[in-house]
Scaffold this motif. Structure first.
Motif, PDB file in Angstrom:
ATOM      1  N   ASP A  63     112.476 100.064  28.277  1.00  0.00           N
ATOM      2  CA  ASP A  63     111.585 101.011  27.595  1.00  0.00           C
ATOM      3  C   ASP A  63     112.365 101.996  26.725  1.00  0.00           C
ATOM      4  N   LYS A  64     113.544 102.397  27.161  1.00  0.00           N
ATOM      5  CA  LYS A  64     114.381 103.295  26.341  1.00  0.00           C
ATOM      6  C   LYS A  64     114.813 102.585  25.054  1.00  0.00           C
ATOM      7  N   ILE A  65     115.102 101.295  25.158  1.00  0.00           N
ATOM      8  CA  ILE A  65     115.483 100.516  23.974  1.00  0.00           C
ATOM      9  C   ILE A  65     114.295 100.425  23.015  1.00  0.00           C
ATOM     10  N   ILE A  66     113.101 100.206  23.545  1.00  0.00           N
ATOM     11  CA  ILE A  66     111.894 100.154  22.704  1.00  0.00           C
ATOM     12  C   ILE A  66     111.704 101.485  21.994  1.00  0.00           C
ATOM     13  N   GLU A  67     111.866 102.583  22.725  1.00  0.00           N
ATOM     14  CA  GLU A  67     111.678 103.908  22.129  1.00  0.00           C
ATOM     15  C   GLU A  67     112.684 104.171  21.006  1.00  0.00           C
ATOM     16  N   LYS A  68     113.917 103.675  21.144  1.00  0.00           N
ATOM     17  CA  LYS A  68     114.915 103.854  20.082  1.00  0.00           C
ATOM     18  C   LYS A  68     114.606 102.962  18.881  1.00  0.00           C
ATOM     19  N   ALA A  69     114.154 101.743  19.150  1.00  0.00           N
ATOM     20  CA  ALA A  69     113.894 100.782  18.068  1.00  0.00           C
ATOM     21  C   ALA A  69     112.578 101.061  17.337  1.00  0.00           C
ATOM     22  N   ALA A  70     111.646 101.730  18.011  1.00  0.00           N
ATOM     23  CA  ALA A  70     110.347 102.051  17.399  1.00  0.00           C
ATOM     24  C   ALA A  70     110.020 103.514  17.692  1.00  0.00           C
ATOM     25  N   PRO A  71     110.804 104.447  17.120  1.00  0.00           N
ATOM     26  CA  PRO A  71     110.654 105.866  17.469  1.00  0.00           C
ATOM     27  C   PRO A  71     109.289 106.456  17.106  1.00  0.00           C
ATOM     28  N   GLU A  72     108.613 105.853  16.140  1.00  0.00           N
ATOM     29  CA  GLU A  72     107.287 106.371  15.759  1.00  0.00           C
ATOM     30  C   GLU A  72     106.190 105.919  16.722  1.00  0.00           C
ATOM     31  N   TRP A  73     106.565 105.081  17.697  1.00  0.00           N
ATOM     32  CA  TRP A  73     105.614 104.570  18.682  1.00  0.00           C
ATOM     33  C   TRP A  73     106.074 104.926  20.095  1.00  0.00           C
ATOM     34  N   PRO A  74     105.631 106.054  20.633  1.00  0.00           N
ATOM     35  CA  PRO A  74     105.953 106.345  22.047  1.00  0.00           C
ATOM     36  C   PRO A  74     105.458 105.196  22.930  1.00  0.00           C
ATOM     37  N   ILE A  75     106.218 104.882  23.955  1.00  0.00           N
ATOM     38  CA  ILE A  75     105.953 103.704  24.788  1.00  0.00           C
ATOM     39  C   ILE A  75     104.511 103.660  25.297  1.00  0.00           C
ATOM     40  N   GLU A  76     103.971 104.815  25.677  1.00  0.00           N
ATOM     41  CA  GLU A  76     102.607 104.833  26.227  1.00  0.00           C
ATOM     42  C   GLU A  76     101.543 104.629  25.144  1.00  0.00           C
ATOM     43  N   GLN A  77     101.936 104.751  23.863  1.00  0.00           N
ATOM     44  CA  GLN A  77     100.969 104.535  22.781  1.00  0.00           C
ATOM     45  C   GLN A  77     100.986 103.095  22.264  1.00  0.00           C
ATOM     46  N   ILE A  78     101.972 102.326  22.681  1.00  0.00           N
ATOM     47  CA  ILE A  78     102.016 100.924  22.258  1.00  0.00           C
ATOM     48  C   ILE A  78     100.965 100.155  23.050  1.00  0.00           C
ATOM     49  N   ASN A  79     100.203  99.363  22.355  1.00  0.00           N
ATOM     50  CA  ASN A  79      99.185  98.502  22.971  1.00  0.00           C
ATOM     51  C   ASN A  79      99.791  97.806  24.198  1.00  0.00           C
ATOM     52  N   ILE A  80      99.037  97.735  25.276  1.00  0.00           N
ATOM     53  CA  ILE A  80      99.553  97.223  26.557  1.00  0.00           C
ATOM     54  C   ILE A  80     100.071  95.782  26.457  1.00  0.00           C
ATOM     55  N   VAL A  81      99.434  94.958  25.642  1.00  0.00           N
ATOM     56  CA  VAL A  81      99.926  93.584  25.449  1.00  0.00           C
ATOM     57  C   VAL A  81     101.265  93.629  24.715  1.00  0.00           C
ATOM     58  N   ASP A  82     101.302  94.349  23.600  1.00  0.00           N
ATOM     59  CA  ASP A  82     102.529  94.423  22.810  1.00  0.00           C
ATOM     60  C   ASP A  82     103.681  95.004  23.626  1.00  0.00           C
ATOM     61  N   ARG A  83     103.390  96.016  24.407  1.00  0.00           N
ATOM     62  CA  ARG A  83     104.414  96.662  25.240  1.00  0.00           C
ATOM     63  C   ARG A  83     105.053  95.651  26.198  1.00  0.00           C
ATOM     64  N   ASN A  84     104.230  94.833  26.829  1.00  0.00           N
ATOM     65  CA  ASN A  84     104.757  93.875  27.798  1.00  0.00           C
ATOM     66  C   ASN A  84     105.391  92.660  27.146  1.00  0.00           C
ATOM     67  N   VAL A  85     104.909  92.266  25.988  1.00  0.00           N
ATOM     68  CA  VAL A  85     105.569  91.197  25.236  1.00  0.00           C
ATOM     69  C   VAL A  85     106.951  91.673  24.789  1.00  0.00           C
ATOM     70  N   LEU A  86     107.033  92.918  24.312  1.00  0.00           N
ATOM     71  CA  LEU A  86     108.335  93.475  23.928  1.00  0.00           C
ATOM     72  C   LEU A  86     109.286  93.507  25.109  1.00  0.00           C
ATOM     73  N   ARG A  87     108.776  93.898  26.257  1.00  0.00           N
ATOM     74  CA  ARG A  87     109.622  93.956  27.453  1.00  0.00           C
ATOM     75  C   ARG A  87     110.193  92.587  27.783  1.00  0.00           C
TER      76      ARG A  87
END
Length: 139
Positions: A63-87
């Motif tokens: 999740d920290k890597i996601i936050e650095k790579a997509a700083p305009e998208w806080p982890i909790e604001q990323i769509n739940i499907v997209d968040r888990n696919v990214l993970r």
């Protein structure tokens, strides 16, 4: 659908349910139910387990890597499907054996999951974030 793709799909659905339900559910129980329901006859169920449990074990780092790579998208604001696919995609990019799952395969599989389960722009979003991380770890 290939065995590995189906395993990724099962892992994503299990992580989605755990993310949505929180502590009300046990990831391993959800995973076993989803393997029985969506993967009857799946020969290598260990891959789905390895993915889902590996993501769960490394979620804070991922999740920290996601936050650095997509700083305009806080982890909790990323769509739940997209968040888990990214993970899943990041777990495969960073933690998996590169000979078993080459980086381009991990990215392409994540994009396919996003297209299958996500919204209209999910594939592009996943591609953008994973592409950014891949460039950073390749240097």
């Amino acid at each position: 659908m290939g065995s590995r793709h189906l395993s990724r799909s099962i892992a994503m659905q299990s992580l989605y349910e755990k993310d949505f339900m929180g502590d009300k559910v046990d990831l391993e129980e959800v995973l076993e139910r989803n393997i029985r329901e969506f993967g009857p006859g799946l020969e290598d169920t260990d891959f789905a387990r390895k993915l889902a449990l590996g993501v769960a074990e490394n979620m804070d780092k991922i999740d920290k890597i996601i936050e650095k790579a997509a700083p305009e998208w806080p982890i909790e604001q990323i769509n739940i499907v997209d968040r888990n696919v990214l993970r899943i995609g990041l777990y495969e990019l960073i933690y998996s054996n590169k000979e078993e799952v080459p980086p381009k395969v991990a990215i392409n599989e994540a994009i396919e999951l996003a297209k299958m389960f996500g919204g209209e722009s999910s594939g592009k979003f996943i591609n953008g974030v994973l592409g950014t991380v891949f460039k950073q770890i390749s240097n």
